[in-house]
Scaffold this motif. Structure first.
Motif, PDB file in Angstrom:
ATOM      1  N   GLN A 125     -26.833 -23.867  -7.921  1.00 50.80           N
ATOM      2  CA  GLN A 125     -27.499 -24.974  -7.845  1.00 50.80           C
ATOM      3  C   GLN A 125     -28.855 -25.039  -8.738  1.00 50.80           C
ATOM      4  O   GLN A 125     -28.847 -25.992  -9.502  1.00 50.80           O
ATOM      5  N   PHE A 161     -26.554 -34.863   3.216  1.00 50.75           N
ATOM      6  CA  PHE A 161     -28.078 -34.584   2.818  1.00 50.75           C
ATOM      7  C   PHE A 161     -28.915 -35.171   3.661  1.00 50.75           C
ATOM      8  O   PHE A 161     -29.071 -36.404   3.920  1.00 50.75           O
ATOM      9  N   GLY A 166     -31.897 -30.674   2.924  1.00 46.58           N
ATOM     10  CA  GLY A 166     -30.634 -30.417   1.821  1.00 46.58           C
ATOM     11  C   GLY A 166     -29.343 -30.470   2.614  1.00 46.58           C
ATOM     12  O   GLY A 166     -29.228 -31.470   3.491  1.00 46.58           O
ATOM     13  N   SER A 192     -29.740 -27.012  -1.029  1.00 49.52           N
ATOM     14  CA  SER A 192     -31.288 -27.360  -0.876  1.00 49.52           C
ATOM     15  C   SER A 192     -31.588 -28.848  -1.431  1.00 49.52           C
ATOM     16  O   SER A 192     -31.219 -29.284  -2.210  1.00 49.52           O
ATOM     17  N   ASP A 193     -33.013 -29.154  -1.070  1.00 50.60           N
ATOM     18  CA  ASP A 193     -33.615 -30.464  -1.393  1.00 50.60           C
ATOM     19  C   ASP A 193     -34.163 -30.060  -2.732  1.00 50.60           C
ATOM     20  O   ASP A 193     -35.003 -29.418  -3.112  1.00 50.60           O
TER      21      ASP A 193
END
Length: 409
Positions: A125, A161, A166, A192-193
């Motif tokens: 990511q 989401f 996240g 994750s956010d």
């Protein structure tokens, strides 16, 4: 490059009375609150409340009494309202499971510059996010500016989401993920956010939104759903999902997870899914095109192949897409009975393959829904293609439909 047919976004997400006020201000009109009341037929107190809300959301600006407006009569002339200047830019950074799209998009929906890149096999990511931010910087450099000068950054996330958390359906232990390795490889990476990282890098207000929600907003504001208050948008080409527009607003649900069509169960005893359930639509149909293609064609197929074959009139492609449409139609029929939307809009990236897909969906829906509801339901192809989610990012900015977890740095 800026497309020649770039749409101008309407006042989506507003109430009916707010739309009346905005419509009265089109064409560069500068009107006082009293003039707006006379023009729209709304009470002055109603117009005052609407004006305050639109000013707060940046959709209109106020001109002072000495700003050049002609004044007749006694006393100090009233200030006037006009539509806000749409000269600013939104930094749109939209990820799918296969592609990164970055763009500097004007508040009126015009593309000042954009960049696109395949994600490839990289499923880290942080690295993918870094690549996206570099593409965003390249797009803004073409406009002579930087992303840090944008009014808002919007990140499209290819996952179920939850703001501030996240991807909530991709958190299974590794042992469980081995049961569905191909799905884990495709879906289970954006976990994750991204808001804290993007906010730190750009230093501007930032929000993140599910990519199907963004595409739904794009089609609702500037595409096939313009003028409709209740639609279901189906994301299909670069992942499976849905976005719900109900009562003229994006419907996120209690935890922001509304519209997770990929995790609607279609086979009670079907394959395991990353969400922890069985027989989800994603697990059942996620590799549908590729698996059918391996048995019916010399080479494995992608949706890009399906578009080309459908354009050429290939009979096998039409059958495959019609079968896929029936599967989705069965999953959506009960949803449509509950919500009674005006239309289902299907991913515009399907191109010519949308026609047999929608035909199959129509067949399934007509069989499973009451006639009075089925007859009023339109099934439409999207018209924005790969621009849908980025125009949805602009709609987020223009309408103030920001999630609670948006940064305001």
């Amino acid at each position: 490059m800026r497309p020649p047919d770039a749409p101008v976004l309407p006042s989506y997400g507003t109430t009916g009375n707010e739309r009346l006020v905005l419509a009265a201000l089109r064409g560069g009109a500068v009107l006082s609150r009293a003039e707006l009341s006379a023009t729209t037929g709304l009470p002055k107190t109603t117009v005052t409340g609407i004006a305050n809300r639109l000013l707060q959301r940046g959709m209109v600006v106020e001109h002072t009494a000495d700003s050049g407006r002609q004044h007749r009569g006694r006393g100090r002339p009233a200030s006037g309202l006009t539509l806000a200047d749409t000269g600013g830019l939104v930094a749109a950074l939209c990820f799918s499971h296969t592609t990164i799209r970055a763009a500097a998009v004007g508040w009126d929906g015009t593309f000042a510059a954009s960049r696109t890149s395949d994600i490839g096999k990289d499923r880290d990511q942080q690295r993918v996010l870094d690549r996206g931010l570099r593409l965003l910087a390249e797009a803004f450099a073409e406009t002579g500016s930087t992303p840090e000068q944008a009014d808002l950054a919007v990140v499209g996330v290819p996952a179920a989401f939850e703001q501030g958390v996240g991807a909530v359906f991709d958190q299974l232990p590794d042992a469980a993920r081995t049961a569905v390795p191909e799905l884990a490889k495709l879906f289970g990476w954006f976990r994750s956010d991204p808001v804290p990282i993007v906010t730190e890098r750009l230093g501007i207000p930032t929000t993140a939104e599910n990519y199907a929600n963004l595409a739904a907003l794009g089609e609702a504001t500037a595409g096939a759903g313009r003028g409709m208050d209740d639609i279901i948008y189906i994301k299909l080409v670069e992942g499976v999902g849905a976005g719900l527009i109900l009562g003229g607003r994006l419907h996120r649900g209690a935890r922001g997870l509304a519209g997770e069509l990929a995790h609607v169960q279609v086979l009670p005893d079907g394959r395991s899914c990353l969400c922890g359930s069985r027989g989800c639509l994603a697990a059942t149909y996620g590799g549908f095109v590729e698996s059918i293609g391996r048995s019916a064609y010399p080479e494995p197929l992608t949706f890009a192949d399906m578009r080309e074959l459908a354009t050429a009139g290939d009979v096998g492609t039409r059958r495959i897409m019609a079968d896929l449409g029936r599967g989705f139609g069965r999953a959506l029929a009960d949803v449509c009975v509950m919500l009674s939307p005006e239309a289902i809009i299907v991913d515009g990236m399907l191109g010519a393959a949308a026609e047999p897909f929608l035909a199959g969906m129509r067949d399934a829906i007509d069989r499973r829904m009451p006639n009075v509801l089925a007859q009023s339901l339109q099934l439409l192809p999207g018209v924005l293609g790969e621009r849908a989610d980025m125009l949805g990012a602009v709609a987020i900015a223009r309408t103030g439909q920001l999630p609670a977890a948006t940064s305001t740095r």
